[in-house]
Design a protein around this motif. Structure first.
Motif, PDB file in Angstrom:
ATOM      1  N   VAL A 168       5.870  -0.695   4.991  1.00  0.00           N
ATOM      2  CA  VAL A 168       5.346   0.164   3.660  1.00  0.00           C
ATOM      3  C   VAL A 168       3.727   0.466   3.981  1.00  0.00           C
ATOM      4  O   VAL A 168       3.287   1.699   4.218  1.00  0.00           O
ATOM      5  CB  VAL A 168       5.469  -0.460   2.413  1.00  0.00           C
ATOM      6  N   GLN A 169       3.166  -0.824   4.701  1.00  0.00           N
ATOM      7  CA  GLN A 169       1.785  -0.512   4.932  1.00  0.00           C
ATOM      8  C   GLN A 169       1.561   0.479   6.130  1.00  0.00           C
ATOM      9  O   GLN A 169       0.851   1.542   6.047  1.00  0.00           O
ATOM     10  CB  GLN A 169       1.216  -2.035   5.454  1.00  0.00           C
ATOM     11  N   GLY A 170       2.563   0.157   7.189  1.00  0.00           N
ATOM     12  CA  GLY A 170       2.561   1.299   8.431  1.00  0.00           C
ATOM     13  C   GLY A 170       2.938   2.703   8.014  1.00  0.00           C
ATOM     14  O   GLY A 170       2.089   3.839   8.317  1.00  0.00           O
ATOM     15  N   VAL A 171       3.810   2.867   6.909  1.00  0.00           N
ATOM     16  CA  VAL A 171       4.150   4.446   6.649  1.00  0.00           C
ATOM     17  C   VAL A 171       3.103   4.960   5.756  1.00  0.00           C
ATOM     18  O   VAL A 171       2.985   6.030   5.911  1.00  0.00           O
ATOM     19  CB  VAL A 171       5.613   4.296   5.706  1.00  0.00           C
ATOM     20  N   LEU A 172       2.369   4.199   4.942  1.00  0.00           N
ATOM     21  CA  LEU A 172       1.487   4.717   3.988  1.00  0.00           C
ATOM     22  C   LEU A 172       0.296   4.902   4.886  1.00  0.00           C
ATOM     23  O   LEU A 172      -0.581   5.967   4.568  1.00  0.00           O
ATOM     24  CB  LEU A 172       1.104   3.850   2.916  1.00  0.00           C
ATOM     25  N   GLU A 173      -0.230   4.375   5.933  1.00  0.00           N
ATOM     26  CA  GLU A 173      -1.230   4.586   6.698  1.00  0.00           C
ATOM     27  C   GLU A 173      -1.120   5.673   7.657  1.00  0.00           C
ATOM     28  O   GLU A 173      -1.970   6.601   7.535  1.00  0.00           O
ATOM     29  CB  GLU A 173      -1.530   3.317   7.406  1.00  0.00           C
ATOM     30  N   SER A 174       0.302   5.905   7.926  1.00  0.00           N
ATOM     31  CA  SER A 174       0.508   7.101   9.103  1.00  0.00           C
ATOM     32  C   SER A 174       0.892   8.397   8.127  1.00  0.00           C
ATOM     33  O   SER A 174       0.902   9.514   8.994  1.00  0.00           O
ATOM     34  CB  SER A 174       1.613   6.548   9.931  1.00  0.00           C
ATOM     35  N   ARG A 175       1.120   8.485   7.028  1.00  0.00           N
ATOM     36  CA  ARG A 175       1.824   9.589   6.356  1.00  0.00           C
ATOM     37  C   ARG A 175       0.760   9.704   4.797  1.00  0.00           C
ATOM     38  O   ARG A 175       1.348   9.388   4.043  1.00  0.00           O
ATOM     39  CB  ARG A 175       3.206   9.555   6.010  1.00  0.00           C
ATOM     40  N   PRO A 176      -0.443  10.172   5.133  1.00  0.00           N
ATOM     41  CA  PRO A 176      -1.309  10.102   3.757  1.00  0.00           C
ATOM     42  C   PRO A 176      -0.628  11.382   2.924  1.00  0.00           C
ATOM     43  O   PRO A 176      -0.959  11.242   1.703  1.00  0.00           O
ATOM     44  CB  PRO A 176      -2.675  10.797   4.252  1.00  0.00           C
ATOM     45  N   THR A 177       0.379  12.081   3.239  1.00  0.00           N
ATOM     46  CA  THR A 177       0.923  13.126   2.194  1.00  0.00           C
ATOM     47  C   THR A 177       1.765  12.475   1.202  1.00  0.00           C
ATOM     48  O   THR A 177       2.226  13.452   0.233  1.00  0.00           O
ATOM     49  CB  THR A 177       1.526  14.159   3.229  1.00  0.00           C
ATOM     50  N   ILE A 178       2.303  11.282   1.464  1.00  0.00           N
ATOM     51  CA  ILE A 178       3.286  10.672   0.584  1.00  0.00           C
ATOM     52  C   ILE A 178       2.421  10.149  -0.649  1.00  0.00           C
ATOM     53  O   ILE A 178       1.568   9.501  -0.408  1.00  0.00           O
ATOM     54  CB  ILE A 178       3.821   9.338   1.186  1.00  0.00           C
ATOM     55  N   LYS A 179       2.641  10.605  -1.854  1.00  0.00           N
ATOM     56  CA  LYS A 179       2.009  10.535  -2.823  1.00  0.00           C
ATOM     57  C   LYS A 179       2.637   9.750  -3.892  1.00  0.00           C
ATOM     58  O   LYS A 179       1.945   8.827  -4.797  1.00  0.00           O
ATOM     59  CB  LYS A 179       1.746  11.972  -3.576  1.00  0.00           C
ATOM     60  N   SER A 180       4.048   9.857  -4.149  1.00  0.00           N
ATOM     61  CA  SER A 180       4.851   9.139  -5.194  1.00  0.00           C
ATOM     62  C   SER A 180       5.602   8.117  -4.469  1.00  0.00           C
ATOM     63  O   SER A 180       6.443   8.559  -3.283  1.00  0.00           O
ATOM     64  CB  SER A 180       5.558  10.274  -5.865  1.00  0.00           C
ATOM     65  N   ILE A 181       5.902   6.859  -5.089  1.00  0.00           N
ATOM     66  CA  ILE A 181       6.684   5.945  -4.423  1.00  0.00           C
ATOM     67  C   ILE A 181       8.248   6.592  -4.715  1.00  0.00           C
ATOM     68  O   ILE A 181       9.092   6.310  -3.797  1.00  0.00           O
ATOM     69  CB  ILE A 181       6.775   4.886  -5.275  1.00  0.00           C
ATOM     70  N   LYS A 182       8.568   6.923  -5.827  1.00  0.00           N
ATOM     71  CA  LYS A 182       9.887   7.298  -5.988  1.00  0.00           C
ATOM     72  C   LYS A 182      10.163   8.713  -5.557  1.00  0.00           C
ATOM     73  O   LYS A 182      11.330   8.739  -5.019  1.00  0.00           O
ATOM     74  CB  LYS A 182      10.142   7.361  -7.719  1.00  0.00           C
ATOM     75  N   ASP A 214       8.700  10.383  -2.773  1.00  0.00           N
ATOM     76  CA  ASP A 214       8.410  10.843  -1.694  1.00  0.00           C
ATOM     77  C   ASP A 214       8.538   9.456  -0.642  1.00  0.00           C
ATOM     78  O   ASP A 214       9.299   9.595   0.366  1.00  0.00           O
ATOM     79  CB  ASP A 214       6.812  11.011  -1.464  1.00  0.00           C
ATOM     80  N   LEU A 215       8.215   8.375  -0.966  1.00  0.00           N
ATOM     81  CA  LEU A 215       8.285   7.151  -0.309  1.00  0.00           C
ATOM     82  C   LEU A 215       9.648   6.634  -0.241  1.00  0.00           C
ATOM     83  O   LEU A 215      10.157   6.356   1.152  1.00  0.00           O
ATOM     84  CB  LEU A 215       7.401   5.959  -0.766  1.00  0.00           C
ATOM     85  N   VAL A 216      10.131   6.507  -1.137  1.00  0.00           N
ATOM     86  CA  VAL A 216      11.979   5.903  -1.048  1.00  0.00           C
ATOM     87  C   VAL A 216      12.687   6.950  -0.378  1.00  0.00           C
ATOM     88  O   VAL A 216      13.348   6.624   0.358  1.00  0.00           O
ATOM     89  CB  VAL A 216      12.244   5.552  -2.454  1.00  0.00           C
ATOM     90  N   PRO A 217      12.680   8.277  -0.683  1.00  0.00           N
ATOM     91  CA  PRO A 217      13.419   9.201   0.018  1.00  0.00           C
ATOM     92  C   PRO A 217      13.233   9.301   1.438  1.00  0.00           C
ATOM     93  O   PRO A 217      13.955   9.372   2.353  1.00  0.00           O
ATOM     94  CB  PRO A 217      13.163  10.612  -0.670  1.00  0.00           C
ATOM     95  N   TYR A 218      11.830   9.224   1.707  1.00  0.00           N
ATOM     96  CA  TYR A 218      11.623   8.993   3.123  1.00  0.00           C
ATOM     97  C   TYR A 218      11.907   8.043   4.086  1.00  0.00           C
ATOM     98  O   TYR A 218      12.662   8.017   5.093  1.00  0.00           O
ATOM     99  CB  TYR A 218      10.079   9.246   3.459  1.00  0.00           C
ATOM    100  N   ALA A 233      -2.029   4.920  -5.520  1.00  0.00           N
ATOM    101  CA  ALA A 233      -2.440   3.550  -6.167  1.00  0.00           C
ATOM    102  C   ALA A 233      -2.017   2.163  -5.390  1.00  0.00           C
ATOM    103  O   ALA A 233      -2.686   1.304  -5.284  1.00  0.00           O
ATOM    104  CB  ALA A 233      -1.678   3.096  -7.583  1.00  0.00           C
ATOM    105  N   LEU A 234      -0.650   2.333  -4.918  1.00  0.00           N
ATOM    106  CA  LEU A 234      -0.229   1.174  -3.955  1.00  0.00           C
ATOM    107  C   LEU A 234      -1.055   1.053  -2.748  1.00  0.00           C
ATOM    108  O   LEU A 234      -1.314  -0.138  -2.426  1.00  0.00           O
ATOM    109  CB  LEU A 234       1.257   1.417  -3.535  1.00  0.00           C
ATOM    110  N   ARG A 235      -1.620   2.094  -2.163  1.00  0.00           N
ATOM    111  CA  ARG A 235      -2.278   2.133  -0.999  1.00  0.00           C
ATOM    112  C   ARG A 235      -3.662   1.456  -1.216  1.00  0.00           C
ATOM    113  O   ARG A 235      -4.190   0.695  -0.568  1.00  0.00           O
ATOM    114  CB  ARG A 235      -2.664   3.684  -0.640  1.00  0.00           C
TER     115      ARG A 235
END
Length: 449
Positions: free
Chosen positions: A216-230, A232-236, A93-95
């Motif tokens: 965040v924009q760079g990470v979301l673009e380069s890692r499409p396997t990140i689905k959840s903010i809490k 996937d994204l935050v732990p990464y 949703a953020l993407r």
């Protein structure tokens, strides 16, 4: 502070079946006779954060929310409602709205958050720390007992394992509480990287974050396997701050045993390097071990902070909103410690106890009893009805002699005479036939395709 705000309002959540539907999405569920979403929007407004992108899962749900926004808050806030695919997780949703963000930093807030923590304080901490992510952490809520006549309280179960530095300002470790059984295993490489770390189980990730947009924009673009903010994204990001800050040390998540299972990819490394070289992020590079800092804002114990993301949480929060958290509604409380609308009517010997709500235009027949419950607008309650620790939404009809305990009755439902419901959920427009005794049932009409 030039922060843009993204509110993730969900859609038709399966966790809240049968309360939600295409006509009543999660964001518009009544909580203390106000839509859940209204609490977040009012909280943003008090912090003068009025530029809001509201992401709703599903076209139908987005239309319902958009209509409500146009009728209710258009004169106070600038809210743009965006529809995301129905199956979107939070990172997806953020993407879908990242291209609409232009500010250096932005806030992401869950639309089901009910809190009095000043969001402006979280944003100010983010800027002061020069952080690339700042997460709001709150103490696990103490909620009132659901048992009638009981004064006991219950502590929410452990939902997050949080690792902090000695100052309690930097986030070093995060894992879902469900993944941790009896023992917590922390990898040696993590301890070598951070030195000392304090493990906390009394804190909850409130799903309110301040982010640096470029990162965040760079990470979301380069890692499409990140689905959840809490999840996937935050732990990464937490792992990555330590990898880049401490060379030759690889830090994994608590569930990972292989050091290189999720190393930063080359695109990520380039993103981080460009970010640190950029003029707008020069001020973030400090003398700390890592220029990529994941920070926290820990709310004081006197603050209220709970998410309405399950049936039990919805029931508990309605009781809290009518009780200890009544200040969040803006309602005027009577001398009997309840909220009874001036247009409602009570029959002979009917009582509405403390920490209850009775909405506009609702009527109670004779000898009714309402305890620790919220009754919505324009409800018709017959005689000799008992409502305990329950939520009755708008335009509900409850006929004579019914008993409702620890249950949720959705709008336009009809309970015929002498029904007895305990631990039940009744969906919108459902008719419960006379003299039924039900326990632990979820009742709903089949939706037309």
């Amino acid at each position: 502070m030039n922060f843009q705000v993204v509110v993730l309002a969900g859609g038709v959540s399966k966790k809240l079946h049968p309360l939600v539907s295409k006509d009543v999405p999660k964001a518009l569920l009544p909580l203390g006779n106000k839509p859940v979403l209204s609490y977040v929007l009012e909280l943003l407004e008090t912090s003068s954060l009025k530029e809001i992108i509201l992401v709703v899962a599903g076209e139908d749900a987005a239309l319902c929310v958009s209509n409500w926004v146009a009728e209710t808050v258009h004169d106070r806030l600038r809210v743009e409602v965006i529809a995301a695919p129905e199956d979107s997780d939070t990172a997806d949703a953020l993407r879908s709205v990242m291209h609409r963000l232009t500010a250096e930093d932005f806030l992401v807030v869950s639309g089901d958050l009910v809190s009095d923590v000043p969001i402006g304080a979280v944003a100010a901490t983010h800027r002061r720390q020069g952080a690339l992510i700042t997460a709001l952490l709150c103490n696990r809520a103490l909620l009132g007992s659901s048992e009638p006549g009981s004064e006991k309280i219950k502590l929410q179960p452990v939902s997050d394992i949080i690792g902090l530095d000695s100052t309690q300002q930097h986030l070093l470790y995060v894992a879902p509480g469900a993944e941790i059984e009896r023992d917590l295993r922390v990898r040696r490489s993590l301890l070598r990287a951070v030195g000392n770390m304090e493990i906390r189980t009394d804190l909850v990730d409130a799903h309110l974050y301040a982010f640096n947009r470029l990162l965040v924009q760079g990470v979301l673009e380069s890692r499409p396997t990140i689905k959840s903010i809490k999840q996937d994204l935050v732990p990464y990001l937490v792992r990555t701050q330590l990898r880049l800050g401490v060379p030759s040390t690889t830090v994994g998540s608590p569930a990972e045993d292989k050091d290189n299972q999720h190393p930063p990819s080359l695109p990520d490394t380039e993103v981080f390097a460009q970010l640190l070289r950029s003029s707008q992020c020069q001020h973030r590079a400090t003398a700390s071990s890592s220029p990529l800092k994941c920070c926290t804002y820990i709310a004081s114990k006197g603050k209220f902070c709970v998410r309405v993301n399950s049936l039990q949480a919805y029931l508990d929060m309605n009781r809290e909103i009518a009780g200890e958290a009544i200040h969040l509604t803006g309602y005027e409380v009577s001398s009997h410690n309840n909220v009874i609308h001036e247009t409602s009517q009570l029959g002979w010997k009917s009582t509405v106890g403390p920490q209850c709500m009775l909405g506009e235009g609702s009527t109670l027949g004779e000898r009714c009893s309402v305890k620790r419950s919220v009754v919505g607008r324009h409800c018709r309650i017959g005689s000799n009805v008992k409502i305990m620790n329950s939520v009755v939404m708008d335009y509900v009809t409850v006929e004579d002699g019914c008993t409702i305990q620890n249950s949720i009755i959705c709008s336009n439902a009809n309970l015929q005479e002498r029904c007895c419901l305990k631990d039940c959920q009744v969906g919108t427009g459902y008719i419960v036939t006379a003299r039924l005794e039900l326990k632990g049932e979820a009742l709903a009409k089949k939706e037309k395709l």
